[in-house]
Design a protein around this motif. Sequence first.
Motif, PDB file in Angstrom:
ATOM      1  N   VAL A  71      12.887  -5.407 -21.973  1.00  0.00           N
ATOM      2  CA  VAL A  71      12.334  -5.297 -23.328  1.00  0.00           C
ATOM      3  C   VAL A  71      11.348  -6.435 -23.589  1.00  0.00           C
ATOM      4  O   VAL A  71      10.232  -6.219 -24.079  1.00  0.00           O
ATOM      5  N   LEU A  72      11.758  -7.645 -23.248  1.00  0.00           N
ATOM      6  CA  LEU A  72      10.902  -8.807 -23.503  1.00  0.00           C
ATOM      7  C   LEU A  72       9.637  -8.782 -22.653  1.00  0.00           C
ATOM      8  O   LEU A  72       8.548  -9.135 -23.134  1.00  0.00           O
ATOM      9  N   MET A  73       9.758  -8.359 -21.407  1.00  0.00           N
ATOM     10  CA  MET A  73       8.587  -8.290 -20.533  1.00  0.00           C
ATOM     11  C   MET A  73       7.582  -7.257 -21.039  1.00  0.00           C
ATOM     12  O   MET A  73       6.370  -7.501 -21.044  1.00  0.00           O
ATOM     13  N   ILE A  74       8.077  -6.100 -21.467  1.00  0.00           N
ATOM     14  CA  ILE A  74       7.183  -5.058 -21.989  1.00  0.00           C
ATOM     15  C   ILE A  74       6.541  -5.527 -23.295  1.00  0.00           C
ATOM     16  O   ILE A  74       5.344  -5.336 -23.528  1.00  0.00           O
ATOM     17  N   LEU A  75       7.337  -6.177 -24.142  1.00  0.00           N
ATOM     18  CA  LEU A  75       6.863  -6.603 -25.454  1.00  0.00           C
ATOM     19  C   LEU A  75       5.804  -7.700 -25.357  1.00  0.00           C
ATOM     20  O   LEU A  75       4.749  -7.625 -26.010  1.00  0.00           O
ATOM     21  N   TYR A  80       6.512  -4.351 -16.195  1.00  0.00           N
ATOM     22  CA  TYR A  80       7.857  -3.922 -15.801  1.00  0.00           C
ATOM     23  C   TYR A  80       7.953  -4.257 -14.312  1.00  0.00           C
ATOM     24  O   TYR A  80       7.501  -3.486 -13.468  1.00  0.00           O
ATOM     25  N   PRO A  81       8.497  -5.430 -13.976  1.00  0.00           N
ATOM     26  CA  PRO A  81       8.527  -5.846 -12.564  1.00  0.00           C
ATOM     27  C   PRO A  81       9.116  -4.752 -11.670  1.00  0.00           C
ATOM     28  O   PRO A  81      10.168  -4.200 -11.965  1.00  0.00           O
ATOM     29  N   LYS A  82       8.409  -4.473 -10.575  1.00  0.00           N
ATOM     30  CA  LYS A  82       8.804  -3.371  -9.711  1.00  0.00           C
ATOM     31  C   LYS A  82      10.195  -3.577  -9.134  1.00  0.00           C
ATOM     32  O   LYS A  82      10.958  -2.609  -8.993  1.00  0.00           O
ATOM     33  N   VAL A 127       2.877   0.395 -17.328  1.00  0.00           N
ATOM     34  CA  VAL A 127       3.242  -0.066 -18.663  1.00  0.00           C
ATOM     35  C   VAL A 127       2.061  -0.011 -19.629  1.00  0.00           C
ATOM     36  O   VAL A 127       2.192   0.437 -20.774  1.00  0.00           O
ATOM     37  N   LYS A 128       0.901  -0.436 -19.182  1.00  0.00           N
ATOM     38  CA  LYS A 128      -0.240  -0.530 -20.095  1.00  0.00           C
ATOM     39  C   LYS A 128      -0.759   0.828 -20.535  1.00  0.00           C
ATOM     40  O   LYS A 128      -1.336   0.952 -21.619  1.00  0.00           O
TER      41      LYS A 128
END
Length: 211
Positions: A71-75, A80-82, A127-128
Amino acid sequence: MMSSVTQYPATLSVDYQDKPRDRVNVAFRLLMIIPVAIILSLISGGSYKYTIDHITYSAGNAGGIIILATVLMILFQQRYPKWWFDWNLALSRFSYRFISYLTLLRDEYPSTDEEQSVHLNLVYPNVKTDLNRWMPLFKWFLAIPHYILLAFLGFAAFICTIFAWFTIVFTGKYPKSLFDFVVGVLRWGLRVSAYSSLLITDIYPPFSLEP
């Protein structure tokens, strides 16, 4: 955004066993599943307590589906680390092999790494372009209607599994209609997880048991 079932980026199917089932295996399934249940608990972040000299210690195990960090990485970074995705995918596959064995869908003992007859796939997101960075904050709320329905469907699947246990023990067959229903409930649950906890898609899960 609603998706058609065939386009959803989380899929699950379980091969139906046409040949006579292993009645002894099924009869003692709750005992036979204990070792793999312990393993799954350990890698899913389970914890336990022990006492030495009247002092209680707690021990935990790192693991489980990576949710909050994702959640924090996307935000904040729209990433989203593979390897996080690969871990979530592998753990999901192992978990659904375990569930399929527990619900009597299959007789082979759940493997920690081989696909066997439970076919689960998740699509790695860009993600983007595929994800709205703010959606992870609200998906748990938007998925509430699914949680309510899945509570009832899960209970129905539990009743079907009990009935299937008696049917297999006495006839050696799992009724195909019950099999399809239980797999459908698991499939529905996977799609909701893909949306609200695995966070691989912003497409709202379909209200469907179908593949």
